[in-house]
Design a protein around this motif. Structure first.
Motif, PDB file in Angstrom:
ATOM      1  N   SER A  63      -0.154  -5.076   9.888  1.00 39.05           N
ATOM      2  CA  SER A  63       0.469  -4.460   8.720  1.00 39.05           C
ATOM      3  C   SER A  63       1.989  -4.565   8.740  1.00 39.05           C
ATOM      4  CB  SER A  63       0.034  -3.001   8.583  1.00 39.05           C
ATOM      5  OG  SER A  63       0.397  -2.267   9.728  1.00 39.05           O
ATOM      6  N   ASP A  64       2.599  -4.585   9.924  1.00 32.52           N
ATOM      7  CA  ASP A  64       4.059  -4.701   9.976  1.00 32.52           C
ATOM      8  C   ASP A  64       4.551  -6.136   9.724  1.00 32.52           C
ATOM      9  OD1 ASP A  64       3.164  -5.748  12.374  1.00 32.52           O
ATOM     10  OD2 ASP A  64       4.628  -4.683  13.616  1.00 32.52           O
ATOM     11  N   THR A 121       0.580   2.198  -3.946  1.00 34.65           N
ATOM     12  CA  THR A 121       0.239   2.466  -2.544  1.00 34.65           C
ATOM     13  C   THR A 121      -0.322   1.189  -1.942  1.00 34.65           C
ATOM     14  OG1 THR A 121      -1.994   3.220  -3.091  1.00 34.65           O
ATOM     15  CG2 THR A 121      -0.277   4.905  -2.972  1.00 34.65           C
ATOM     16  N   ALA A 122      -0.099   1.028  -0.636  1.00 32.60           N
ATOM     17  CA  ALA A 122      -0.636  -0.132   0.078  1.00 32.60           C
ATOM     18  C   ALA A 122      -1.087   0.327   1.453  1.00 32.60           C
ATOM     19  CB  ALA A 122       0.421  -1.220   0.190  1.00 32.60           C
ATOM     20  N   ARG A 123      -2.272  -0.136   1.843  1.00 31.71           N
ATOM     21  CA  ARG A 123      -2.765   0.166   3.189  1.00 31.71           C
ATOM     22  C   ARG A 123      -3.520  -1.055   3.705  1.00 31.71           C
ATOM     23  NH1 ARG A 123      -8.226   1.628   2.588  1.00 31.71           N
ATOM     24  NH2 ARG A 123      -8.711   2.291   0.483  1.00 31.71           N
ATOM     25  N   CYS A 124      -3.481  -1.216   5.015  1.00 33.90           N
ATOM     26  CA  CYS A 124      -4.124  -2.370   5.636  1.00 33.90           C
ATOM     27  C   CYS A 124      -5.137  -1.875   6.659  1.00 33.90           C
ATOM     28  CB  CYS A 124      -3.069  -3.256   6.307  1.00 33.90           C
ATOM     29  SG  CYS A 124      -3.689  -4.878   6.765  1.00 33.90           S
ATOM     30  N   SER A 125      -6.363  -2.389   6.572  1.00 34.04           N
ATOM     31  CA  SER A 125      -7.413  -1.983   7.484  1.00 34.04           C
ATOM     32  C   SER A 125      -8.421  -3.114   7.638  1.00 34.04           C
ATOM     33  CB  SER A 125      -8.098  -0.723   6.940  1.00 34.04           C
ATOM     34  OG  SER A 125      -9.187  -0.368   7.751  1.00 34.04           O
ATOM     35  N   LEU A 129      -5.816  -5.956   3.017  1.00 35.89           N
ATOM     36  CA  LEU A 129      -4.702  -5.198   2.458  1.00 35.89           C
ATOM     37  C   LEU A 129      -5.121  -4.716   1.081  1.00 35.89           C
ATOM     38  CD1 LEU A 129      -1.659  -4.336   2.346  1.00 35.89           C
ATOM     39  CD2 LEU A 129      -1.241  -6.564   1.283  1.00 35.89           C
TER      40      LEU A 129
END
Length: 147
Positions: A63-64, A121-125, A129
């Motif tokens: 994610s970074d 909003t954004a999230r990575c899992s 993404l």
């Protein structure tokens, strides 16, 4: 016998036309599993009553290492995917096939006019993404009571 000749001739004309179109646009993938250069990450884009949802498939990217930005109605996802092994980027390696992309990537999506760039909003899992862009309140469906 004559109709057989016409069908064969017609098919060869379609083949020739397809080759001309392919050369015009830089070629098409040779199979469903092969991609044109620069089409990483793959995207799914959809909508709900409240938001526009974009899923970018980014396996092997932390994610970074991902940047998400919105400017003038364009959502941009960019970053870099590292090679797994040293010889993956080597020019000396003789590859028979390469299906895993490594290097910098950038995908840009034009958002619809009802997207609210202030609510993102954004999230990575698990290599996915998920970017959610809210819709403006005025564009959301609502029920009207009939009197």
């Amino acid at each position: 016998m004559r109709s057989s000749y016409l069908q064969t001739d017609l098919l060869s004309e379609f083949d020739r036309l397809q080759q001309q179109v392919a050369s015009l646009f830089g070629g098409f993938p040779s199979s469903i599993r092969s991609d044109r250069y620069g089409s990483f990450p793959k995207l799914n884009v959809g909508t709900t009553d409240d938001a526009i949802e974009i899923v970018a498939f980014v396996p092997g990217v932390k994610s970074d290492q991902i940047d998400v930005s919105i400017d003038k109605g364009l959502l941009t996802i960019s970053g870099e995917r590292q090679a797994l092994f040293a010889n993956e980027e080597s020019d000396d390696a003789r590859r028979y096939a390469q299906e895993r992309y490594a290097g910098s990537f950038r995908r840009t999506i034009e958002l619809p006019a009802n997207a609210n760039p202030e609510q993102v909003t954004a999230r990575c899992s698990n290599g996915c993404l998920m970017v959610t862009v809210a819709k403006h309140e005025a564009s959301k469906p609502r029920a009207i009571t009939v009197q």
